[in-house]
Design an enzyme around this catalytic site. Sequence first.
Site, PDB file in Angstrom:
ATOM      1  N   GLY A  17      34.909  46.532  46.583  1.00  0.00           N
ATOM      2  CA  GLY A  17      34.025  47.664  45.746  1.00  0.00           C
ATOM      3  C   GLY A  17      34.593  48.735  45.009  1.00  0.00           C
ATOM      4  N   TRP A  23      36.624  48.833  42.324  1.00  0.00           N
ATOM      5  CA  TRP A  23      36.281  48.627  41.065  1.00  0.00           C
ATOM      6  C   TRP A  23      34.842  49.183  40.596  1.00  0.00           C
ATOM      7  CZ3 TRP A  23      39.656  45.329  37.036  1.00  0.00           C
ATOM      8  CH2 TRP A  23      41.278  45.712  37.500  1.00  0.00           C
ATOM      9  N   ASP A  83      31.885  38.293  43.446  1.00  0.00           N
ATOM     10  CA  ASP A  83      32.695  37.674  44.504  1.00  0.00           C
ATOM     11  C   ASP A  83      32.339  36.669  45.449  1.00  0.00           C
ATOM     12  OD1 ASP A  83      35.531  39.547  45.199  1.00  0.00           O
ATOM     13  OD2 ASP A  83      34.934  37.885  46.601  1.00  0.00           O
ATOM     14  N   ASP A  90      31.358  31.589  43.385  1.00  0.00           N
ATOM     15  CA  ASP A  90      32.454  31.384  42.966  1.00  0.00           C
ATOM     16  C   ASP A  90      32.824  31.336  41.469  1.00  0.00           C
ATOM     17  OD1 ASP A  90      35.184  30.161  42.382  1.00  0.00           O
ATOM     18  OD2 ASP A  90      34.765  28.512  43.944  1.00  0.00           O
ATOM     19  N   ASP A 132      39.747  41.623  38.775  1.00  0.00           N
ATOM     20  CA  ASP A 132      41.065  42.190  39.633  1.00  0.00           C
ATOM     21  C   ASP A 132      41.159  40.804  40.485  1.00  0.00           C
ATOM     22  OD1 ASP A 132      43.116  43.677  40.068  1.00  0.00           O
ATOM     23  OD2 ASP A 132      41.903  44.405  42.146  1.00  0.00           O
ATOM     24  N   LYS A 175      43.904  40.725  35.595  1.00  0.00           N
ATOM     25  CA  LYS A 175      44.953  40.709  36.483  1.00  0.00           C
ATOM     26  C   LYS A 175      45.577  39.398  36.189  1.00  0.00           C
ATOM     27  CE  LYS A 175      45.075  41.039  40.863  1.00  0.00           C
ATOM     28  NZ  LYS A 175      44.898  41.735  42.039  1.00  0.00           N
TER      29      LYS A 175
END
Length: 261
Positions: A48, A50, A68, A90, A114, A154
């Site tokens: 959490g 971000w 998530d 997912d 991320d 990322k």
Amino acid sequence: MTRRDQYYNKSKQEGYRSRAAYKLKQLDDLENVISGGDTVVDLGAAPGGWLQVAAEKVGPPGSVIGVDLQRIKDLEDSTLNDRVETLRGDMTEDKTRERVIDAAGGPVDAVVSDMAPNMSGEYSLDQARSLYLARQAFETALEILDTGGNFVVKIFEGPDVDDFRADVEDEFQYVRVTSPKASREESSEIYFIAKGRLTAPVRPGDELEVEIIDVGSEGDGIASIDGYRLFVSGAETGDKLTVRVEDVKPNFGFAAPVDDE
């Protein structure tokens, strides 16, 4: 003190759930990805960090959707928590993506990711999995971002990253690749910051037949391509000509008559 210790300790002192919070802070400082009032989707949001940063930046008018595989606990700050909705799922599954779209209720202003794979210790495998997750985030961004929206993702450095960058550059006005100071010194992670989601029906280099329907304040002719404005240098109302697209912005573009070259 190592960089790792510095940001770990700072996160504890300032109440952030992870040192990764400072990565998003630094990326946003570079390129102003998130603005007040935005709707933001955070992929791979647990634990959490971000989410906290995004909720701070969107302010009271904005909202953040965190996704998530792991359950994300409510934020400790109730003011920030009121701006956040979390989904457990997912992102490689279509049903999760559909839930995100439903939660957003329409196009969003920014998608940040991320996401990282479970590390196997074999770099080539981990890098390939990282690229796969980055592409999943990219496909999600293309589906739910509004025109002009922003995307942060990322990825681990390695094969096919240049191809991925080319694909992102095709869909956004501007792309920057960077490594924030908050990343661990030994990390191979990099972040793509893509700004200005392009939803135009044309791309630079396209050649097409157009009719000039008006003239702009700067004297350029204006053509309409499926409602998208294309400014054509040296053209006048009523002209029918072949042009080559030179530059594309989210809401308008520039072209030149092919015969002038």
